[in-house]
Write an enzyme that holds these catalytic residues in place. Structure first.
Site, mmCIF file in Angstrom:
data_model
loop_
_atom_site.group_PDB
_atom_site.id
_atom_site.type_symbol
_atom_site.label_atom_id
_atom_site.label_comp_id
_atom_site.label_asym_id
_atom_site.label_seq_id
_atom_site.Cartn_x
_atom_site.Cartn_y
_atom_site.Cartn_z
ATOM 1 C CG ASN A 221 37.402 48.824 33.157
ATOM 2 O OD1 ASN A 221 38.233 49.186 34.040
ATOM 3 N ND2 ASN A 221 37.839 48.298 32.147
ATOM 4 C CG PHE A 335 42.687 39.130 38.488
ATOM 5 C CD1 PHE A 335 44.054 38.524 38.572
ATOM 6 C CD2 PHE A 335 42.504 39.522 39.524
ATOM 7 C CE1 PHE A 335 45.122 38.468 39.567
ATOM 8 C CE2 PHE A 335 43.176 39.639 40.738
ATOM 9 C CZ PHE A 335 44.527 39.154 40.575
#
Ligand code: C5P
Length: 407
Positions: A221, A335
């Protein structure tokens, strides 16, 4: 939800506006600190140089005067009016004294409170932090006399940046090289940071993971690791013992941080579980790949081959696993990368993963989220949520630590 409205993005140096009194002593490494002066003045840090007589044999005072834009101080008994009381006034006008390179001789004199030249007298009269960067031959460094002097200096409250190892100017190899600027810079910055994370072991994850398909290809990613690295750097500056577990990123490992490099989610899980056992705070900023290819192909998949479909297998959710097996007293922070409904998504994740805080990243704006220097996050915990303004990632990291300390 409360919002903290920032007006501008602060990307200024934490040392901006400070004054460094740089003491240069007689080592061949004296030429290296010319570059440090340049780095400091470029960040609007004032630099005033004082030199020992031996230092002048290596580099001209003209070089340091030109680079710092200030008078260079050398002589204790200078009769020029502005230099008459320099041994007292110089440190009054500075925020920190940096002695680099520091020879064995200068360290011995400072360790015993001697005041036989301008530099040693200034240090004795100073009430500000003193940072010492030793540089010398490796045998001189390992001599018991030097080792005792180093211990004495630390006992006196002076900060010592350990010398690096490598090729030395004398042709030998070993410890004794002037420490690199990055570490010295971090030490200087830490002097002006609150030391409110001292005694805490903090585990941070950062970056993406890579899930291999075949020997050349992988799934990954866009995470750059910048937020996780900023968290690690700022925690170390605030005195924490930091372990950073980082996926593949194009960033240098932060100074004074134990950095472990991993590639896949499974490797990250293994290291996280091991390091989490005695951590006081765990912050999972990594963008762990949710899936990996079910079957790794040992041979490169050919363009005309048959394996066109990629079957996926779910990766373990490391944060959820930590949340399930919570240890009392350990703060757990996750997160979340979201494009909308930040608070709602954060609150769902807070419950689902059983953590103390979720930091929600806005990923849609070009100034936040992946691979940029700035971020805008919302902090979601059990008692509410706080939207931080657009800040540099370093400033965002400091605000996250401030918040974690209130939990
Ligand atoms: O579930 P989601 O990926 O949105 O959650 C993000 C948070 O969970 C991050 O803190 C991330 O580091 C963590 N995570 C994890 N293991 C995974 C996926 C995400 O620890 N497999």
């Amino acid at each position: 939800m409360s919002a903290d409205k920032g007006h501008s993005v602060s990307t200024t140096s934490p040392l901006r506006g400070k004054n460094v009194l740089l003491g240069v002593t007689g080592s061949i490494a004296a030429f290296k600190v010319a570059g440090w002066i340049h780095a400091l003045t470029a960040q609007s840090v004032g630099v005033t140089v004082m030199m020992t007589g031996a230092a002048e044999r290596f580099v001209s005072s003209l070089t340091f005067g030109a680079l710092s834009g200030n008078t260079v101080y050398r002589d204790m008994f200078d009769e020029e009016p502005e230099k008459l009381m320099a041994h007292i006034t110089l440190s009054r006008e500075a925020d920190v004294i940096l002695i680099a390179p520091a020879t064995a001789h200068t360290m011995a004199r400072l360790a015993h409170g001697m005041a036989d030249d301008l530099l040693s007298t200034v240090v004795l009269a100073a009430k500000i932090p003193v940072v010492i960067c030793p540089a010398m031959n490796t045998n001189m460094l390992s001599h018991p006399a030097t080792r005792q002097n180093l211990e004495r200096l630390q006992g006196l409250g002076y900060q010592v940046v350990p010398p690096d190892s490598g090729n030395l100017a004398c042709g030998e190899e070993g410890a004794g090289r002037l420490p690199e600027w990055e570490g010295v810079y971090e030490k200087l910055v830490s002097l002006f940071c609150p030391q409110d994370l001292v005694g805490k072991k903090i585990l941070i994850t950062a970056g993406p993971t890579r899930e291999p398909l075949d020997p050349v290809r992988f799934l990954s990613n866009r995470s750059s690791g910048k937020m996780g690295h900023a968290l690690a750097r700022t925690a170390a500056r605030r005195g924490a013992e930091v372990v950073l577990i980082s996926g593949p990123v194009a960033l240098a490992a932060p100074c004074f941080v134990t950095t472990l490099q991993v590639t896949t989610a499974l490797e990250m899980r293994e290291h996280v579980l091991q390091q989490s056992r005695d951590a006081d705070i765990i912050v999972k900023a990594a963008a762990v790949a949710d899936f990996r290819p079910k079957n790794y192909q040992k041979q490169k998949i050919k363009k005309n081959g048959e394996n066109r479909q990629i079957a996926l297998k779910e990766n373990p959710d490391i944060l959820a696993e930590l949340g399930k097996n919570r240890r009392a007293g350990c703060v757990l922070v996750g997160f979340a990368a979201e494009s909308r409904n930040h608070e709602k998504e954060g609150r769902n994740k807070l419950k689902r993963k059983n953590v103390d805080l979720i930091v929600v990243n806005d990923i849609l704006s070009p100034t936040t989220g992946f691979d940029v220097e700035t971020n805008q996050v919302t902090l979601v915990d059990k008692s509410g949520s706080l939207q931080l303004p657009l800040l540099s990632k370093v400033d965002t990291a400091n605000r996250i630590w401030d918040h974690i300390l209130t939990l």
